[in-house]
Design an enzyme around this catalytic site. Sequence first.
Site, PDB file in Angstrom:
ATOM      1  N   HIS A 152      37.363  43.078  31.443  1.00  0.00           N
ATOM      2  CA  HIS A 152      36.737  44.617  32.146  1.00  0.00           C
ATOM      3  C   HIS A 152      36.499  44.495  33.468  1.00  0.00           C
ATOM      4  O   HIS A 152      37.045  45.410  33.986  1.00  0.00           O
ATOM      5  CB  HIS A 152      35.555  44.599  31.064  1.00  0.00           C
ATOM      6  CG  HIS A 152      34.566  44.902  32.638  1.00  0.00           C
ATOM      7  ND1 HIS A 152      34.152  46.294  31.309  1.00  0.00           N
ATOM      8  CD2 HIS A 152      33.546  45.477  33.370  1.00  0.00           C
ATOM      9  CE1 HIS A 152      33.108  46.563  32.496  1.00  0.00           C
ATOM     10  NE2 HIS A 152      33.051  46.423  33.710  1.00  0.00           N
ATOM     11  N   GLU A 153      36.355  43.400  33.801  1.00  0.00           N
ATOM     12  CA  GLU A 153      36.880  42.804  35.587  1.00  0.00           C
ATOM     13  C   GLU A 153      37.609  43.111  36.293  1.00  0.00           C
ATOM     14  O   GLU A 153      37.941  43.447  37.449  1.00  0.00           O
ATOM     15  CB  GLU A 153      35.448  41.230  36.062  1.00  0.00           C
ATOM     16  CG  GLU A 153      34.020  41.620  35.444  1.00  0.00           C
ATOM     17  CD  GLU A 153      33.721  42.494  35.568  1.00  0.00           C
ATOM     18  OE1 GLU A 153      33.625  43.189  37.101  1.00  0.00           O
ATOM     19  OE2 GLU A 153      32.506  42.621  34.995  1.00  0.00           O
TER      20      GLU A 153
ATOM     21  N   HIS B  67      38.364  46.892  36.469  1.00  0.00           N
ATOM     22  CA  HIS B  67      37.714  47.467  37.806  1.00  0.00           C
ATOM     23  C   HIS B  67      38.414  47.492  38.815  1.00  0.00           C
ATOM     24  O   HIS B  67      38.927  48.133  39.165  1.00  0.00           O
ATOM     25  CB  HIS B  67      36.700  46.254  37.441  1.00  0.00           C
ATOM     26  CG  HIS B  67      35.357  47.355  37.366  1.00  0.00           C
ATOM     27  ND1 HIS B  67      35.158  48.790  37.124  1.00  0.00           N
ATOM     28  CD2 HIS B  67      34.208  46.990  36.407  1.00  0.00           C
ATOM     29  CE1 HIS B  67      33.649  48.699  36.305  1.00  0.00           C
ATOM     30  NE2 HIS B  67      33.359  47.685  36.269  1.00  0.00           N
TER      31      HIS B  67
ATOM     32  N   GLU C 140      32.293  52.544  34.168  1.00  0.00           N
ATOM     33  CA  GLU C 140      32.485  51.314  33.615  1.00  0.00           C
ATOM     34  C   GLU C 140      33.280  51.604  32.106  1.00  0.00           C
ATOM     35  O   GLU C 140      33.206  51.017  31.710  1.00  0.00           O
ATOM     36  CB  GLU C 140      30.705  51.032  33.803  1.00  0.00           C
ATOM     37  CG  GLU C 140      29.852  50.951  33.990  1.00  0.00           C
ATOM     38  CD  GLU C 140      30.425  49.749  34.310  1.00  0.00           C
ATOM     39  OE1 GLU C 140      30.853  48.510  33.708  1.00  0.00           O
ATOM     40  OE2 GLU C 140      30.650  48.792  35.437  1.00  0.00           O
TER      41      GLU C 140
END
EC number: 3.4.24.-
Length: 295
Positions: A147-148, A151, A224
């Site tokens: 997930h990071e 980003h 997100e």
Amino acid sequence: MMRILLFLATNLAVVLIASITLSLFGFNGFMAANGVDLNLNQLLVFCAVFGFAGSLFSLFISKWMAKMSTGTQIITQPRTRHEQWLLQTVEQLSRDAGIKMPEVGIFPAYEANAFATGWNKNDALVAVSQGLLERFSPDEVKAVLAHEIGHVANGDMVTLALVQGVVNTFVMFFARIIGNFVDKVIFKTENGQGIAYYITTIFAELVLGFLASAIVMWFSRKREFRADDAGARLAGTDAMIGALQRLRSEQGVPVNMPDSLTAFGINAGLKKGLAGLFMSHPPLEQRIEALRRRG
């Protein structure tokens, strides 16, 4: 180079669109008719320069600030098998995402959390909390890391900095218009700017800044979902859903992430009602449902 061009193009677009809009609505004539001698185009350029400068300065020092504010320790030489696994996992995810491997760190916190920051997707930092490493399974930690990395690969740090720059520009611009109007029209100040201008401008900046933050947070929530989608591609949909479900089970644990980093954390706490408008993350239930629809 592309990011510099994007920054310049965004600045120019903001100034041109706002200038044209003000002219079409006859705002300059309205101000002059009420005795306010104010060059709106010059004011707009001034606000754009300082508005974007503030957000981009924050972006460029974001890695340093993150390390200082969270106590993140960068892993240069792994001392344990957990640190070795962490480095190898981030390296693999970065390669799969097509970005340069970011710095990897661990910050001392009981809460299960992680964040990514940095001014460039090839010069970023990804850090996880000690609590996340201790209580989450390897698959769940990998999904959080994915997930990071999502980003970083999506350029979310730069994108949000540009959005914040636009917001800063208009907050400064309209706060000064309101300050001038109150000072010249209501308090009848003739020479220079009176105390009413400064007090009104500061108050207007606080109010408008608070309201405008809802726009930034709305945009953050949209990013997100994209980061979750990237995490699902890199680590698997089931693993990403499992990580979010695990985070949901820990929602009672206080989140102590600095405000400047919550937009790029995996867990930003829980707010309801109108407070939800100022959340950087969507409710976990919505994120899980979006992943389930993804299949």
